[in-house]
Design an enzyme around this catalytic site. Structure first.
Site, PDB file in Angstrom:
ATOM      1  N   HIS A 246      12.122  -2.195  -0.965  1.00  0.00           N
ATOM      2  CA  HIS A 246      10.682  -2.251  -1.271  1.00  0.00           C
ATOM      3  C   HIS A 246      10.506  -1.767  -2.700  1.00  0.00           C
ATOM      4  CE1 HIS A 246       6.397  -1.534  -1.071  1.00  0.00           C
ATOM      5  NE2 HIS A 246       6.361  -2.085   0.129  1.00  0.00           N
ATOM      6  N   ARG A 266      -1.232  -2.469  -4.443  1.00  0.00           N
ATOM      7  CA  ARG A 266      -1.285  -3.630  -5.348  1.00  0.00           C
ATOM      8  C   ARG A 266      -2.239  -4.693  -4.803  1.00  0.00           C
ATOM      9  NH1 ARG A 266       4.171  -5.340  -5.048  1.00  0.00           N
ATOM     10  NH2 ARG A 266       4.510  -3.660  -3.567  1.00  0.00           N
TER      11      ARG A 266
END
Ligand code: FAD
Length: 626
Positions: A246, A266
């Site tokens: 990740h 995000r």
């Protein structure tokens, strides 16, 4: 020894295990749920962002075909397409079913289940509960288990007549009668006493393998147990070379390194910057994604409010792309002071909105790093997060090649190809957990007689061995060396020499692990538990390293520095791992990936497929669309 008889034993009480158990019980099977951690403390609880399902609540253009295409693109077309199809078609029903069972999802203004943006998903698609979706999912499934138990109490006078939970109980071996599964052998964490489950069907739902790596978002129970149990029982693992790093784990302070920073940061507007203040993701848009991502900050920013007329910002590229970009920036000397990059949401959203949308992240950074994310950027870097590889299963039923053995969730392989899209795991657990529970129930219905339990003495002796040795190796040292080796030599960027070196280290560690000794008794003894888990982590790490060495290309969660491109020939080849019953030898063989069904392949444009498929496959495509 304590002994219990069931129709179906589900190993694991995360989303996949609970959904499988509910299904088996609903089909009238006596079902046990066995879990190594406390009931409710599965990994699924930690899932933050949401469950991907093309319900079209926020953008009505979304549907299963768009979700299918996104999933295949994310997995770089290596996915088991039948799984990707079932997943995209059934995920909305599984989310609505959760709602009917009491899940309280965030809502849109007109009262529908709200859906958020996530990397690689064309439309807002993740059903969520703030950034605590996994917790709500588990709470709801547990509540459903309790509701079924209440029903059983009314009907049979015993709440546990048809479904019972065995928590803090670790399975160390699957038992067989000839080729078929006949049960499972386990120990109670607290007392160290052994327990035998006599059952013709076992569903593995044990999650992932992250604890084989030193920097990981995974917690202590992710030691690859289900992967190893399947291998030792004669099942096959596929796609083990594909590990998702990740892009955003915490990098500071060292004690919390690896803990996840959700992609929702995000998705909700957070941007990545290097030490020069540059939004560097614009420099890393690969050719295959060029037409789908904004090329200027202005366009990327406009997309949050007007998705119909703008392309998404490159911070929302699939995870493998973002993780490699961060890695490259840090290597080029443009990293943050503590070796990551900056993830900034403070300059993008008002403080109150950050706290409303990302309460766990706000709390996590304040508590663990003394950083207020409403005022300053976070520092983040890649962390080992998820394994795409796992037990090779039949897409429709979850059955493995071993009669009576089923798998669902992170422990199974194929669905996500070479790279999983965020949010596609929670929906995977629900879709394939249900299917594996139904598959196991149907298998039991088809049996003429119950298989007999064998191999108890061997399982007992194997489990007790570390306690019976004196003066042997310290399991913590062997574990730490394995974690460092996997992180440094089979990590985010791989090279043939380094992976070969890792395999040599793993061989030595396997010998050392056979000689580990744990002081103390069987009563709550973590050193003993780790000595048992080491067998699993070493087996799984060997599969990862062997497959990583063979696959001479870069695709999704497998990046080879010495073979940087993606090759259409390799896409057709799956690497399949098998092992001896004593775990002494792991073999890896190539298997041809079946071509996609005509109605599914014709969902794509030829120009896109040219980037992934061989000439032969393109000829099939031309025939299909004619
Ligand atoms: P788990 O939920 O991990 O459950 C595994 C179970 O198996 C546990 O009960 C464990 O105790 C048990 N077990 C293991 N070994 C044994 C054994 N030997 N004997 C008995 N029991 C055993 N995915 C998304 O789709 N959306 C997200 O927003 C998201 N966020 C995430 C955030 C974090 C921090 C992490 C780590 C992952 C996230 N993921 C997300 C991924 C997703 O949460 C996992 O892939 C998923 O929850 C795995 O579910 P599972 O049911 O397969 O396994």
């Amino acid at each position: 020894m304590e002994r219990h008889e069931y129709d179906v034993v589900v190993i694991g009480a995360g989303g996949a295990g609970l959904r499988a158990a509910i299904e088996a019980r609903q089909q009238g099977k006596r079902t046990a749920i066995v879990c190594k951690s406390l009931f409710g403390k599965a990994h699924t609880v930690m899932a933050e962002g949401g469950a991907a399902a093309a319900m079209g609540n926020v953008n009505p253009d979304d549907n299963w075909m768009v979700h299918f295409r996104d999933t295949m693109r994310g997995g770089k077309f290596l996915n088991n397409w039948r799984m990707a199809e079932l997943h995209a078609k059934e995920a909305p029903d599984r989310v609505w079913e959760l709602e009917a069972w009491g899940a309280l999802f965030d809502r849109t203004k007109d009262g529908k289940i709200s859906q958020r943006n996530f990397g690689g998903h064309e439309y807002p698609r993740l059903a969520h509960v703030g950034d605590r979706t996994g917790l709500e999912l588990i709470r709801t499934l547990q509540q459903r288990v309790v509701a079924l138990q209440q029903e059983d109490e009314k009907l049979h006078g015993d709440p546990e007549a048809y479904i019972k939970v065995f928590a803090e109980c670790t399975v160390t071996r699957l038992l067989k009668d000839g080729d078929a599964i006949s049960g499972a052998f386990a120990y109670w964490r607290e007392t160290g006493e052994f327990i035998v489950f006599d059952a013709p069907a076992v569903v593995l739902a044990t999650g992932g393998i992250g604890k084989s790596f030193v920097v990981t978002s995974n917690s202590w129970e992710y030691t690859g147990d289900g992967h190893a149990l399947a291998l030792l029982a004669g099942a096959k693992l596929i796609n083990m070379e594909f590990i998702q790093f990740h892009p955003t784990g915490m990098v500071w302070p060292p004690s919390v390194r690896g803990i996840l920073v959700t992609e929702s940061v995000r998705g909700d507007g957070g941007v990545l910057r290097n030490s020069e203040g540059r939004r560097f993701m614009f420099d890393y848009i690969p050719d295959v994604f060029k037409d789908k991502y904004a090329t200027t900050e202005e366009e990327g920013d406009r997309w949050y409010n007007d998705q119909a007329n703008n392309r998404r910002p490159p911070e929302l590229l699939p995870r493998d792309e973002v993780a490699r970009a961060i890695n490259a920036e840090v290597k080029a000397g443009r990293g943050s002071p503590q070796g990551g990059v900056f993830l900034d949401v403070s300059s993008r959203l008002p403080a109150a909105e950050i706290i409303r949308r990302l309460p766990s992240m706000h709390h996590q950074f304040k508590e663990l790093a003394d950083v207020d994310i409403t005022k300053e950027p976070m520092q983040v870097g890649p962390t080992c997060h998820y394994i795409m590889g796992g037990v090779e299963v039949d897409a429709d039923t979850g059955s493995s090649s071993v009669p009576g053995l089923f798998a669902a969730g992170e422990v199974s392989g194929g669905m996500h190809g070479s790279n999983r899209l965020g949010g596609n795991s929670l929906s995977d657990l629900l879709v394939f957990g249900r299917r594996a529970g139904a598959g196991a129930a149907a298998y039991v219905d088809g049996l003429a007689k119950r298989p007999a339990v064998t191999g108890l003495e061997e399982a007992r002796a194997e489990a007790l061995a570390p306690l019976e040795r004196t003066g042997g190796e310290n399991p913590y040292e062997v574990h730490h060396e394995l974690q460092r080796t996997m992180n440094d030599l089979v990590g985010i960027i791989r090279k043939a020499e380094e992976v070969s070196e890792a395999l040599q280290v793993i061989e030595k560690l396997k010998e050392r692990a056979k000689n580990t000794a744990s002081a103390g008794s069987r009563i709550y003894n973590p050193g003993w538990h780790l000595a048992i888990d080491l067998r699993n982590m070493l087996l799984v790490s060997e599969c990862v390293a062997r497959a990583a060495l063979l696959r001479e290309e870069s695709r999704g969660g497998h990046t080879r520095d010495d073979h940087p491109g993606m090759s259409p020939e390799w896409r057709r080849r799956l690497l399949v791992c098998a092992a001896q019953a004593d775990g002494s030898a792991v073999t890896v063989e190539e298997q041809v990936q079946p071509g996609m069904r005509a109605d599914l392949i014709s969902l794509f444009e030829r120009s896109e497929l040219e980037k992934y498929l061989t000439e032969d496959e393109l000829a099939d495509y031309d025939a299909a669309v004619k």
